[in-house]
Design a protein around this motif. Structure first.
Motif, PDB file in Angstrom:
ATOM      1  N   GLY A   8       0.791  -1.224   0.000  1.00 21.31           N
ATOM      2  CA  GLY A   8       0.000   0.000   0.000  1.00 21.31           C
ATOM      3  C   GLY A   8       0.823   1.273   0.000  1.00 21.31           C
ATOM      4  O   GLY A   8       0.292   2.359  -0.252  1.00 21.31           O
ATOM      5  N   TRP A   9       2.125   1.131   0.251  1.00 20.13           N
ATOM      6  CA  TRP A   9       3.009   2.299   0.245  1.00 20.13           C
ATOM      7  C   TRP A   9       3.527   2.615  -1.150  1.00 20.13           C
ATOM      8  O   TRP A   9       4.272   3.593  -1.315  1.00 20.13           O
ATOM      9  CB  TRP A   9       4.193   2.060   1.179  1.00 20.13           C
ATOM     10  CG  TRP A   9       3.830   2.140   2.622  1.00 20.13           C
ATOM     11  CD1 TRP A   9       3.426   1.123   3.428  1.00 20.13           C
ATOM     12  CD2 TRP A   9       3.817   3.320   3.426  1.00 20.13           C
ATOM     13  NE1 TRP A   9       3.152   1.576   4.696  1.00 20.13           N
ATOM     14  CE2 TRP A   9       3.393   2.941   4.722  1.00 20.13           C
ATOM     15  CE3 TRP A   9       4.116   4.664   3.186  1.00 20.13           C
ATOM     16  CZ2 TRP A   9       3.266   3.846   5.762  1.00 20.13           C
ATOM     17  CZ3 TRP A   9       3.984   5.571   4.229  1.00 20.13           C
ATOM     18  CH2 TRP A   9       3.566   5.162   5.492  1.00 20.13           C
ATOM     19  N   ALA A  10       3.170   1.836  -2.134  1.00 17.60           N
ATOM     20  CA  ALA A  10       3.706   2.049  -3.487  1.00 17.60           C
ATOM     21  C   ALA A  10       3.310   3.420  -4.038  1.00 17.60           C
ATOM     22  O   ALA A  10       4.148   4.161  -4.566  1.00 17.60           O
ATOM     23  CB  ALA A  10       3.229   0.936  -4.423  1.00 17.60           C
ATOM     24  N   ARG A  11       2.031   3.770  -3.894  1.00 17.61           N
ATOM     25  CA  ARG A  11       1.559   5.057  -4.416  1.00 17.61           C
ATOM     26  C   ARG A  11       2.166   6.244  -3.673  1.00 17.61           C
ATOM     27  O   ARG A  11       2.659   7.183  -4.323  1.00 17.61           O
ATOM     28  CB  ARG A  11       0.034   5.092  -4.335  1.00 17.61           C
ATOM     29  CG  ARG A  11      -0.602   6.276  -5.040  1.00 17.61           C
ATOM     30  CD  ARG A  11      -0.532   6.088  -6.536  1.00 17.61           C
ATOM     31  NE  ARG A  11      -1.037   7.236  -7.262  1.00 17.61           N
ATOM     32  CZ  ARG A  11      -1.126   7.307  -8.585  1.00 17.61           C
ATOM     33  NH1 ARG A  11      -0.753   6.269  -9.317  1.00 17.61           N
ATOM     34  NH2 ARG A  11      -1.574   8.370  -9.170  1.00 17.61           N
ATOM     35  N   PRO A  12       2.144   6.275  -2.329  1.00 18.43           N
ATOM     36  CA  PRO A  12       2.787   7.413  -1.645  1.00 18.43           C
ATOM     37  C   PRO A  12       4.272   7.545  -1.958  1.00 18.43           C
ATOM     38  O   PRO A  12       4.769   8.659  -2.140  1.00 18.43           O
ATOM     39  CB  PRO A  12       2.556   7.091  -0.154  1.00 18.43           C
ATOM     40  CG  PRO A  12       1.362   6.224  -0.131  1.00 18.43           C
ATOM     41  CD  PRO A  12       1.439   5.398  -1.368  1.00 18.43           C
ATOM     42  N   LEU A  13       4.987   6.421  -2.024  1.00 16.91           N
ATOM     43  CA  LEU A  13       6.413   6.484  -2.366  1.00 16.91           C
ATOM     44  C   LEU A  13       6.612   7.005  -3.781  1.00 16.91           C
ATOM     45  O   LEU A  13       7.559   7.757  -4.052  1.00 16.91           O
ATOM     46  CB  LEU A  13       7.043   5.094  -2.219  1.00 16.91           C
ATOM     47  CG  LEU A  13       7.233   4.576  -0.790  1.00 16.91           C
ATOM     48  CD1 LEU A  13       7.755   3.150  -0.813  1.00 16.91           C
ATOM     49  CD2 LEU A  13       8.197   5.482  -0.013  1.00 16.91           C
ATOM     50  N   ALA A  14       5.728   6.627  -4.694  1.00 22.59           N
ATOM     51  CA  ALA A  14       5.827   7.111  -6.074  1.00 22.59           C
ATOM     52  C   ALA A  14       5.603   8.621  -6.153  1.00 22.59           C
ATOM     53  O   ALA A  14       6.303   9.327  -6.893  1.00 22.59           O
ATOM     54  CB  ALA A  14       4.823   6.378  -6.960  1.00 22.59           C
ATOM     55  N   VAL A  15       4.635   9.117  -5.369  1.00 21.68           N
ATOM     56  CA  VAL A  15       4.373  10.565  -5.354  1.00 21.68           C
ATOM     57  C   VAL A  15       5.578  11.324  -4.802  1.00 21.68           C
ATOM     58  O   VAL A  15       6.022  12.326  -5.387  1.00 21.68           O
ATOM     59  CB  VAL A  15       3.112  10.857  -4.517  1.00 21.68           C
ATOM     60  CG1 VAL A  15       2.923  12.371  -4.367  1.00 21.68           C
ATOM     61  CG2 VAL A  15       1.878  10.248  -5.165  1.00 21.68           C
ATOM     62  N   VAL A  16       6.142  10.848  -3.703  1.00 20.64           N
ATOM     63  CA  VAL A  16       7.311  11.500  -3.102  1.00 20.64           C
ATOM     64  C   VAL A  16       8.488  11.472  -4.069  1.00 20.64           C
ATOM     65  O   VAL A  16       9.200  12.486  -4.250  1.00 20.64           O
ATOM     66  CB  VAL A  16       7.678  10.819  -1.770  1.00 20.64           C
ATOM     67  CG1 VAL A  16       8.985  11.379  -1.230  1.00 20.64           C
ATOM     68  CG2 VAL A  16       6.561  11.023  -0.750  1.00 20.64           C
ATOM     69  N   THR A  17       8.713  10.340  -4.708  1.00 22.58           N
ATOM     70  CA  THR A  17       9.828  10.226  -5.656  1.00 22.58           C
ATOM     71  C   THR A  17       9.649  11.167  -6.844  1.00 22.58           C
ATOM     72  O   THR A  17      10.612  11.777  -7.313  1.00 22.58           O
ATOM     73  CB  THR A  17       9.956   8.776  -6.155  1.00 22.58           C
ATOM     74  OG1 THR A  17      10.029   7.887  -5.038  1.00 22.58           O
ATOM     75  CG2 THR A  17      11.191   8.610  -7.017  1.00 22.58           C
ATOM     76  N   SER A  18       8.425  11.304  -7.331  1.00 23.62           N
ATOM     77  CA  SER A  18       8.165  12.199  -8.468  1.00 23.62           C
ATOM     78  C   SER A  18       8.503  13.642  -8.120  1.00 23.62           C
ATOM     79  O   SER A  18       9.127  14.358  -8.915  1.00 23.62           O
ATOM     80  CB  SER A  18       6.695  12.089  -8.892  1.00 23.62           C
ATOM     81  OG  SER A  18       6.372  10.775  -9.275  1.00 23.62           O
TER      82      SER A  18
END
Length: 370
Positions: free
Chosen positions: A75-85
């Motif tokens: 479930g952390w995939a989306r938040p981590l993707a947003v932070v990385t972007s």
């Protein structure tokens, strides 16, 4: 009189009165609409940021999703993707201000320092050409002061860009608030993309009849895909073309490699006319240095654009937005005439959407006729 007919007549009269009053005070109505749109400015800016970062966020989301697998941390995939972007965006902006802007300022400073000699050379070559053609000589010395003033202003702007931005941002509270709200909106849109899209679809289907809701959703989906492909393609093309041009300029005129690269890369964002604008401006700068270098640069740029357009761009970006060349030219012409530079940038994807919808409708009608 029938009550239903009376309501219809009353509605028509009310609509006519409101329309006449709006046309009579069109300036007040337009001013009110612009003020109303101004209230939604953070939302629009946030949507623009989220739109640009949507594809990188989707890429990182898939990457983290494969890495985390079906574990509890998936479930952390989306938040981590947003932070990385956003980290990538900050790194890119920081790299531009720490590397590209100083190099660009240095190139302009070198050009300004050599401007007098370049004008003398250009004066000599022009007079020799006019003498060969048996025409009157042309005095270019009057160009020195305007060009010197222009490049001094550009150099001063680039040299003080960081402090001015900081001072301007700290001085205007409204701009800070708008930026913060836009950032918050963009983060919320990226992190809750699926939920927002689902809510919009449910809202549309709840209040719009199905025969209209499905075509509207189809048009929205087509528009989003078209603008995504166009923005991504233009940005990647501009970066590749500007970078390769800077590398090539190291062998032609190393002092102006950053300057020419920025000109070619920036002009590549403009469809159709951008390639000619960048080539002409760069060639004019090099013409003051040496006509041979200007000709060499034009030959190099033509070869580079052919390689980039036929080999690199299709491999990196993929297929184009599907609009024939003549309609691209027509869209850029009409868009530029209506809205200037913004119209030039937005006209091609808008025309592509309209062209695709028209092509579908024509095909559907022909299938029914046959």
């Amino acid at each position: 009189m029938d009550r239903k007919l009376f309501k219809s007549i009353l509605l028509i009269i009310t609509y006519a009165v409101v329309l006449v009053m709006a046309l009579a005070r069109l300036d007040v109505v337009s001013g009110g609409l612009w003020r109303l749109l101004g209230l939604f400015k953070p939302l629009f800016i946030g949507f623009g940021i989220a739109f640009v970062l949507n594809r990188p966020c989707h890429f990182f989301c898939r990457l983290y999703g494969r890495g985390l697998g079906r574990t509890r941390a998936s479930g952390w995939a989306r938040p981590l993707a947003v932070v990385t972007s956003y980290l990538v965006l900050v790194i890119v902006i920081s790299a531009i201000f720490s590397f590209v802007v100083p190099k660009l300022a240095q190139s302009i400073q070198i050009f300004v320092g050599s401007l007098s000699g370049y004008l003398n050379n250009l004066q000599t070559w022009t007079n020799e050409l006019l003498a060969y053609l048996k025409l009157d000589t042309l005095d270019l010395s009057s160009l020195k002061a305007p060009l010197q003033n222009l490049f001094d202003q550009v150099l001063a702007f680039l040299s003080d860009l960081g402090p001015h931005l900081l001072e301007f941002t700290s001085g205007l509270v409204s701009m800070v608030v708008t930026g913060v709200l836009a950032l918050v909106f963009s983060i919320y849109m990226l992190s809750g993309k699926e939920r927002l899209l689902s809510q919009c679809r449910r809202l549309l289907r709840a209040y719009v009849p199905p025969k209209f809701a499905d075509p509207i959703l189809d048009v929205v989906h087509l528009t989003g895909d078209t603008f995504t492909h166009f923005v991504t393609g233009q940005l990647i093309e501009a970066c590749i073309l500007g970078g390769l041009c800077s590398i090539g300029m190291l062998f032609i005129q190393p002092d102006y490699a950053p300057l020419i690269g920025v000109i070619i890369g920036s002009s590549a964002l403009i469809p159709v006319a951008g390639a000619y604008i960048g080539a002409i401006l760069s060639a004019l700068l090099l013409l003051m240095v040496s006509p041979l270098k200007a000709v060499t640069f034009l030959i190099f740029l033509v070869i580079l654009q052919q390689i980039e357009g036929n080999v690199i761009y299709p491999k990196v970006v993929g297929t184009s937005i599907g609009l024939p060349g003549i309609w691209v030219l027509a869209a850029v012409t009409v868009g530029g005439g209506l809205m200037g530079l913004v119209g030039v940038l937005l006209s091609v994807p808008i025309a592509s959407v309209l062209y695709t919808l028209l092509r579908r409708d024509v095909r559907r009608r022909l299938d029914r006729a046959s």
